[in-house]
Design an enzyme around this catalytic site. Structure first.
Site, PDB file in Angstrom:
ATOM      1  N   MET A 102       0.839  -1.194   0.000  1.00  0.00           N
ATOM      2  CA  MET A 102       0.000   0.000   0.000  1.00  0.00           C
ATOM      3  C   MET A 102       0.871   1.239   0.000  1.00  0.00           C
ATOM      4  O   MET A 102       1.819   1.335   0.790  1.00  0.00           O
ATOM      5  CB  MET A 102      -0.934  -0.003   1.214  1.00  0.00           C
ATOM      6  CG  MET A 102      -1.793   1.249   1.343  1.00  0.00           C
ATOM      7  SD  MET A 102      -2.876   1.479  -0.085  1.00  0.00           S
ATOM      8  CE  MET A 102      -3.216   3.236   0.046  1.00  0.00           C
ATOM      9  N   GLU A 150       4.893   0.681  -5.731  1.00  0.00           N
ATOM     10  CA  GLU A 150       4.533   1.594  -4.639  1.00  0.00           C
ATOM     11  C   GLU A 150       5.362   2.876  -4.682  1.00  0.00           C
ATOM     12  O   GLU A 150       4.849   3.958  -4.363  1.00  0.00           O
ATOM     13  CB  GLU A 150       4.712   0.891  -3.290  1.00  0.00           C
ATOM     14  CG  GLU A 150       3.943  -0.415  -3.148  1.00  0.00           C
ATOM     15  CD  GLU A 150       2.474  -0.321  -3.518  1.00  0.00           C
ATOM     16  OE1 GLU A 150       1.850   0.731  -3.259  1.00  0.00           O
ATOM     17  OE2 GLU A 150       1.944  -1.303  -4.078  1.00  0.00           O
TER      18      GLU A 150
END
Length: 859
Positions: free
Chosen positions: A268, A301
């Site tokens: 994330m 990411e």
């Protein structure tokens, strides 16, 4: 999950009324070791363009105070359905203070709490995408209401707390209170807190006259396996390449990567504090494909720090652009960055990501890349193969269409123009049109606003001497799946045509022609008058997104020589085409198996080899005619054992074949070998039977009735870690007894106590392809329980059950009928749930057609 939705109309109205300035958030995590709830105090300052009413989002067991502009609101009156009503906003500046008790979770959503069995310490991390910052603090939970965030956290003694802003020095931490500086203006879903006695390694990236602090974190129990030098090397490669291509300084003060437990996704993109699943800290030997996959995740990411965090989508209908851009640029970095370890990254993309996209695009739920996102329920199920893989494929096509230099020049303009703001797709396209001179209106409409997939076929006419008299590319737009919205669409494609001939037994590219294909037929004048090559490969170099078919002569050559291409990408494209034909029932499963067995021994790319392992097993389990399935499985298993023994000792191929054999061993002699490898009485030269491989062997033995509870408990004692607990849960659920299945079902479905990772492991063990009869009674139980599960569990937990326990192995008309009956009687069920069930139904329907095609091939 009632009361947690948010519609786009509501978000647009709130954004019209409000601009948000800042959040001050105080969290008391001092009781984290015991769990339960934690105190959350939020002070948010915002402006209203006019007097009115609105709401702020919060998911919490208790709200103690809500004070708006100095006036106390009654929590009992204003707090309901994950919202605190704000009935009397002032024009201009407003201030809201909310004091609440929020809950730790074990679902991977909000503030996840995990206790490591090795040291009995609690470890926390947040996961907020899409709408879960509201589980930790009161927030205006939508991406276009950006603000600064200042966190103050009280934590247990001996803990470290990490957030988006730089971590305070120990000398600045008084009374175990960690005070962070405000962030830049960012969206709530990319804020983050990670807390616990984490192990850390520190370094820096030096470039552009600047030093960016880098850090890697993991639990102490994984520290011995943390290959930080390799992770830092990939990270620095990404910084170098993205700085050059984006021409915009890294936008945050530091860059932390935190490997956290029980993470639902791969990673994330929290601003400056990326969380990554800690399975990427490899406890045992893995193949280079695993390192390549980890590197892609790291780069994905990092790319988000610019595209997604610095510049953020206005609403979730542009989620695809966020994810597709990060996917495209991460693969491009691996393929093109100087000194990259994985220059063949586009091969992996073609063989894995694009097959995911093709599968998703042929489901009844297929949708345009730029999907219609009406509410949060829509976006939660849209983290799919279209959003990631098809979108990235189309971006790759766009780069080929406008030129790579022009593409990145447009991206540079986009970043400078919209820094710290929110955008729509049109903002990026405007910048690309400026730098490329191309009008992208028609391209966008054809590629981004329509659903479905095209098929490209060569039509070749030759004369008596074997000279090409005519060459055409035919484009087809198959009908969309039943239930899908939209119409079939012919699209413009930028493709390359590769010409290959045999040279000393290998297939070598002798020429390449790049051109635009549009409409139903495209004439290729440049090939007329040439001698016909052995293989003509449309979409060579994988520039476009389309299913490709070979002409009869090329197919015949490829069938005999697929493993003989000198380059990995054309092999991958042919493998992918064969797999797609198998799924479509155009190639019988038994013929696909023969094709794989004839070519896989020459396949050097380990990622392709492992993909073929998975695809063959899936084809045999679901697409083979039931009467022939065991014959095919026996042939495949014998081949896996033969290749295991033949592989170079200690090689990646040896490990991959060992795992393939462990997944399918079936005869008493084969199972004896597994047991012998496990207890050390059998060896294979060079094969290290380490922790993870031991569990793979034991799980198969358990599934085949050769390992009991005592054996599982002994292995868990040997590996008394969280990973060991997950493997043990899988092995117990895999046992071929009615009691084991009932116990697993009770754990996952009838109880809600399992953490997310353990529930996933139980489901994985429960569903065993060799246990169809044992699992058959659970079809009815599944449909009886499904709606209640969806309404009572969090999204992540309910989705695991909805997908994982659907009776996929019961390939029959009866399963389709049971599914249809549930859909008819559950019209009031969530649209997201109905979509997941419909997608699973499509898998059974496809399997039935493929089984019929395989049976027909035998006659």
């Amino acid at each position: 999950m009632p009361g947690t939705n948010l519609t786009r109309d509501e978000a647009q109205e709130r954004a019209r009324l409000l601009t948000v300035d800042s959040y001050d958030i105080e969290l008391d995590l001092s009781g984290a070791q015991e769990g339960g709830t934690f105190r959350s105090v939020t002070t948010v300052r915002f402006d209203a363009r006019e007097p009115g009413a609105s709401f702020i989002d919060l998911v919490a067991p208790t709200v103690h105070e809500a004070v708006l502009n100095g006036e106390a609101l009654d929590p009992g009156e204003v707090f309901a359905d994950s919202r605190i009503a704000l009935p009397s906003l002032l024009a201009g500046r407003n201030e809201l203070k909310v004091v609440a008790d929020c809950a730790y979770t074990n679902t991977g959503e909000g503030l996840h709490r995990f206790v490591d069995p090795v040291d009995q310490q609690a470890y926390l991390y947040t996961q907020f995408e899409v709408p879960d910052a509201r589980r930790v603090f009161a927030s205006f939970e939508q991406p276009d209401l950006k603000a600064t965030f200042q966190f103050t956290v009280t934590a247990p003694e001996g803990w470290t707390v990490i957030s988006n802003s730089p971590t305070p020095q120990p000398s600045d931490v008084k009374d175990h209170v960690w005070r962070f500086a405000p962030t830049p203006r960012i969206s709530s879903y990319i804020t983050a807190l990670i807390a616990g006695p984490y192990h850390s390694v520190h370094s820096s990236w030096e470039g552009e006259g600047r030093s960016v602090p880098l850090a890697i974190y993991c639990r102490p129990s994984l520290a011995e396996f943390l290959d930080s030098d390799a992770i830092f090397a990939v990270t620095r490669q990404g910084f170098d390449w993205f700085q050059e291509k984006f021409d915009y300084p890294y936008p945050f003060a530091k860059y932390d990567q935190l490997f956290v437990p029980e993470f639902n996704a791969g990673a994330m993109e929290n601003a400056g504090a990326v969380t990554i699943r800690d399975q990427y800290v490899f406890r045992s030997k893995v193949t280079d494909a695993a390192y390549e996959s980890r590197a892609e995740t790291i780069l994905h990411e990092l790319a988000h720090m610019w595209f997604g965090d610095l510049v953020t989508m206005e609403w979730w209908n542009d989620l695809w652009l966020n994810e597709s851009f990060a996917t495209y640029t991460s693969i491009a970095c691996q393929a093109h960055a100087p000194g990259s370890r994985w220059p063949q990254a586009w091969t992996s993309f073609a063989n894995q990501m694009k097959t995911w996209a093709y599968r998703q695009d042929q489901l009844p739920s297929t949708h345009p890349i730029m999907a219609e996102i009406r509410d949060l329920d829509d976006v939660l199920v849209n983290f799919d193969g279209i959003t990631y893989a098809k979108g990235a494929s189309v971006l790759k096509q766009l780069v080929a269409y406008v030129g790579m230099d022009e593409f990145f020049q447009g991206v540079q303009t986009y970043f400078r123009r919209h820094e710290w703001g929110n955008t729509r797709l049109s903002d990026l396209l405007d910048a690309l049109e400026e730098t490329s001179g191309r009008d992208l209106t028609a391209w966008s409409k054809a590629w981004l606003e329509t659903a479905g997939i095209n098929v490209l076929r060569p039509e070749i006419e030759t004369d008596a001497s074997g000279t090409i008299a005519s060459f055409m590319v035919r484009q087809e737009a198959p009908a969309l799946p039943t239930g899908a919205k939209g119409e079939p669409t012919l699209r413009p494609h930028r493709i390359a045509i590769g010409l290959y001939d045999l040279d000393g037994g290998t297939l070598v590219r002798t020429d390449r022609i790049e051109l635009d294909v549009d409409g139903e037929l495209t004439k290729v004048e440049a090939l007329a008058g040439r001698k016909r090559p052995a293989v003509v490969l449309l979409n060579d170099d994988d520039l476009s997104y389309a299913k490709v078919r070979l002409d009869a002569e090329s197919l015949a050559t490829v069938t005999q020589h697929l493993g003989d291409f000198t380059e990995s990408l054309p092999r991958a494209l042919c493998w992918a085409s064969a797999w797609d034909m198998t799924r479509d029932g155009e190639l019988a499963t038994r013929d696909y198996l023969s094709l794989v067995l004839s070519g896989i021994t020459k396949e050097s790319d380990i990622g392709v080899v492992q993909t073929l392992h998975r695809q063959v097993k899936l084809a045999l389990d679901l697409y083979a005619a039931p009467s022939w399935r065991e014959t095919g499985l026996a042939r495949w298993t014998e081949a896996t054992l033969q290749q295991l023994r033949a592989a170079a000792p200690g090689s990646d191929h040896q490990l991959a074949w060992a795992r393939a054999f462990a997944a399918t061993a079936r005869t008493p002699e084969q199972l004896d070998l597994l047991a012998g490898l496990l207890d050390g009485t059998e060896t294979v030269d060079g094969l290290a039977v380490d922790t993870e491989l031991r569990w793979a062997l034991l799980e198969r033995l358990a599934a085949m009735g050769r390992a009991d509870e005592e054996a599982i408990a002994a292995e868990l004692k040997r590996d008394a870690t969280s990973a060991g607990e997950r493997h043990a849960a899988t092995a117990r659920a895999a046992r071929p007894t009615a009691g084991a299945k009932a116990a697993a079902w009770a754990q996952a479905v009838e109880s809600d106590k399992l953490p997310n990772a353990v529930q996933e492991s139980v489901i994985s063990g429960f569903v065993q392809t060799d246990q169809r009869e044992l699992l058959a009674p659970y079809t009815t139980k599944y449909f009886d329980a499904l709606k209640g599960i969806w309404e009572s569990r969090s999204y992540e937990m309910a989705q695991q059950i909805a997908i994982g326990l659907y009776p996929t192995l019961q390939v029959s008309q009866e399963t389709l009928d049971a599914t249809d009956a549930w859909l008819r009687t559950s019209e009031d069920a969530s649209a997201a749930l109905r979509r997941l069930v419909t997608e699973s139904r499509a898998g059974v329907e496809r399997a039935l057609k493929a089984q019929a095609a395989d049976a027909a091939a035998a006659s």
